[in-house]
Design a protein around this motif. Structure first.
Motif, PDB file in Angstrom:
ATOM      1  N   TRP A  33       0.276  -5.957   6.057  1.00 48.74           N
ATOM      2  CA  TRP A  33      -1.079  -5.401   6.053  1.00 48.74           C
ATOM      3  C   TRP A  33      -1.862  -5.914   4.854  1.00 48.74           C
ATOM      4  N   THR A  93       0.865  -1.169   0.000  1.00 53.03           N
ATOM      5  CA  THR A  93       0.000   0.000   0.000  1.00 53.03           C
ATOM      6  C   THR A  93       0.906   1.224   0.000  1.00 53.03           C
ATOM      7  N   ASP A  96     -11.470  -3.061   8.720  1.00 50.42           N
ATOM      8  CA  ASP A  96     -11.014  -1.685   8.833  1.00 50.42           C
ATOM      9  C   ASP A  96      -9.494  -1.663   8.725  1.00 50.42           C
ATOM     10  N   ALA A  97      -8.972  -0.804   7.856  1.00 52.34           N
ATOM     11  CA  ALA A  97      -7.536  -0.786   7.587  1.00 52.34           C
ATOM     12  C   ALA A  97      -6.720  -0.509   8.836  1.00 52.34           C
ATOM     13  N   ARG A  98      -7.158   0.442   9.645  1.00 56.52           N
ATOM     14  CA  ARG A  98      -6.408   0.787  10.851  1.00 56.52           C
ATOM     15  C   ARG A  98      -6.423  -0.340  11.874  1.00 56.52           C
ATOM     16  N   GLN A 147      -1.950   9.260   8.638  1.00 57.07           N
ATOM     17  CA  GLN A 147      -1.697   7.816   8.666  1.00 57.07           C
ATOM     18  C   GLN A 147      -0.424   7.463   9.442  1.00 57.07           C
ATOM     19  N   ASP A 173      -8.451  -2.462   1.195  1.00 54.44           N
ATOM     20  CA  ASP A 173      -9.662  -2.428   2.014  1.00 54.44           C
ATOM     21  C   ASP A 173     -10.848  -1.894   1.218  1.00 54.44           C
ATOM     22  N   MET A 233      -5.110  -8.178   5.082  1.00 56.58           N
ATOM     23  CA  MET A 233      -6.326  -7.510   4.614  1.00 56.58           C
ATOM     24  C   MET A 233      -7.074  -8.382   3.610  1.00 56.58           C
ATOM     25  N   TRP A 263      -1.659   3.431   3.461  1.00 54.03           N
ATOM     26  CA  TRP A 263      -1.789   3.137   4.884  1.00 54.03           C
ATOM     27  C   TRP A 263      -0.461   2.895   5.593  1.00 54.03           C
ATOM     28  N   LEU A 274      -5.476   0.692  -1.983  1.00 52.29           N
ATOM     29  CA  LEU A 274      -6.504   0.590  -0.946  1.00 52.29           C
ATOM     30  C   LEU A 274      -7.203  -0.759  -1.052  1.00 52.29           C
TER      31      LEU A 274
END
Length: 444
Positions: free
Chosen positions: A83, A69, A434-436, A154, A393, A87, A72, A391
């Motif tokens: 991630w 990414t 949720d990405a976070r 971010q 997500d 994800m 993020w 992205l």
């Protein structure tokens, strides 16, 4: 790959992504403004039986995590790749550079200035190419702090000190591992008798959720790194990700994950290679005894059908199975996937993996809904077999909810995976995360 920086545009794009316009001009009308139609099609070459065999095992409707990414986490960092894996990306995409001592890096730029603190660590060498450094020298650089400065919304303290990945690191992450580190967060490496870098040690990732994505690899122009394609084939072979005989590739350990878990790493489609360079494409064909999925990337193809057909025919002659056109993504460059262009690629039987998608609007435009003013449905109106995105997500959410809603209403735009015996919508059962929260779970 593809563009130097997109963060400011992405902030705007995220705001747009939640507001879908139903009055957007259909892509058919957009496609006709250049004066060409699907009838202006020059002669196109047939695919070989070998190319058809490769295409037959490629999954459709895939999501390719562009550099892990750019949005993020620091691009092509361990954080970005872990991630993307957790994800639910189908492929981890990386670019290749090579060090002075021959280590293959997952890094986009030939220069270190944009994404590292080389000016601080090596002030007298700040303008040197990446290839002028040994890998152990590069391990002293920080590839995370710049991201925090450029993207305060971010930013995470844990990104500071992230180090430059190797291709082997990306393969290990795709297998559910992470880099083994000491108490100070420094990677544990193995050296030879002279103290030269040999390899990195890995460990099972305690936060691995079972996804086993493939890897999607871009090489640069051959004049930059002579022999890169052969070195790539050697690395993939040594790590069990390529073999002349498909049956001889290693089985990647797979722990049962959530419903919809990714397992492309255990299929013949586990590696896809890509390049903008014609000579690089030819070098792929020489380096791999068995034809593997090869992508010919395209940008600024604003010419006529004859020039577009020349690109496609060159790709076919060289053994490519996928065309990689750019959409309306980089300022100043027109889309090379207008309807007449997409139709031309479709006539050959090649797949289309376009770049790069960062809004719902972009997905709606190229996957069918906005190309279907008469509401007829059908996969022929979908110009994507795969898409690059920063992205993952957002992309999963689009396929899982937005495009699936059309299918539930009788307007199925998904490209068919029936020959593989799997769901057309391979994201249907993936959790929309949720990405976070995923970064939190990974310890960042």
């Amino acid at each position: 790959m593809k563009a130097k920086s997109i963060h400011s545009r992405l902030l705007y794009a995220l705001a747009l992504a939640t507001t879908l316009s139903t009055t957007f001009t259909s892509c058919q009308e957009d496609g006709r403004t250049d004066g060409y139609s699907t009838f202006d099609v020059p002669e196109l070459l047939p695919l070989s039986s070998e190319q058809k065999d490769v295409i037959n095992y490629l999954p459709k409707n895939i999501i390719i995590a562009h550099r892990g990414t750019e949005f993020w986490a620091p691009e092509e960092s361990e954080a970005a790749m872990r991630w993307a894996r957790n994800m639910g990306a189908d492929y981890l995409e990386c670019d290749l550079q090579k060090t002075k001592d021959g280590v293959i890096l997952a890094l986009h730029d030939e220069s270190l200035l944009r994404t590292t603190d080389v000016e601080v660590v090596y002030p007298n060498r700040k303008n040197d190419y990446t290839s002028a450094f040994t890998y152990q020298e590069l391990l002293k650089l920080d590839i995370g702090s710049w991201f925090n400065e450029a993207n305060p919304e971010q930013a995470r303290a844990s990104f500071v000190g992230q180090d430059i990945l190797t291709l082997e690191d990306v393969l290990a992450i795709a297998e559910g591992k992470r880099i083994k580190r000491d108490a100070n967060g420094k990677r544990i490496i193995v050296t030879d008798a002279e103290g030269n870098y040999v390899r990195t040690e890995y460990e099972d990732d305690p936060f691995d959720n079972g996804n086993r994505p493939g890897v999607y690899i871009e090489t640069k122009a051959p004049y930059l790194f002579s022999g890169m394609e052969e070195a790539l084939a050697k690395c993939l072979t040594e790590n069990g990700w390529y073999a002349d005989n498909i049956a001889d590739m290693k089985k990647v350990a797979y722990k049962n994950g959530q419903p919809g878990a990714v397992d492309i790493a255990n299929t013949p489609a586990r590696v896809i290679v890509q390049t903008f360079d014609g000579a690089g494409l030819a070098n792929f064909r020489k380096a791999f005894k068995r034809l593997i999925p090869m992508v010919y990337l395209m940008y600024d193809m604003s010419g006529n059908p004859a020039t577009y057909a020349d690109k496609i025919n060159f790709a076919i002659r060289t053994g490519a199975t996928i065309m990689g056109p750019m959409i309306d993504y980089v300022d100043g460059y027109p889309s090379s996937l207008l309807p007449w262009q997409g139709d031309m690629i479709r006539r050959t039987g090649m797949h289309i993996h376009a770049w790069s998608f960062n809004t719902n609007e972009q997905y709606l435009k190229y996957t069918g809904p906005w190309c279907d003013p008469n509401k007829e449905g059908g996969e022929g109106k979908n110009y994507l077999d795969g898409s690059f995105t920063n992205l993952t997500d957002m992309a999963i959410r689009f396929y899982n909810t937005e495009l699936q809603q059309y299918a539930d209403q009788g307007l199925n735009y998904f490209r068919s995976n029936s020959n593989l015996g799997i769901e057309d919508n391979i994201h249907k059962n993936k959790p929309v995360r949720d990405a976070r929260e995923v970064l939190d779970e990974l310890g960042y």
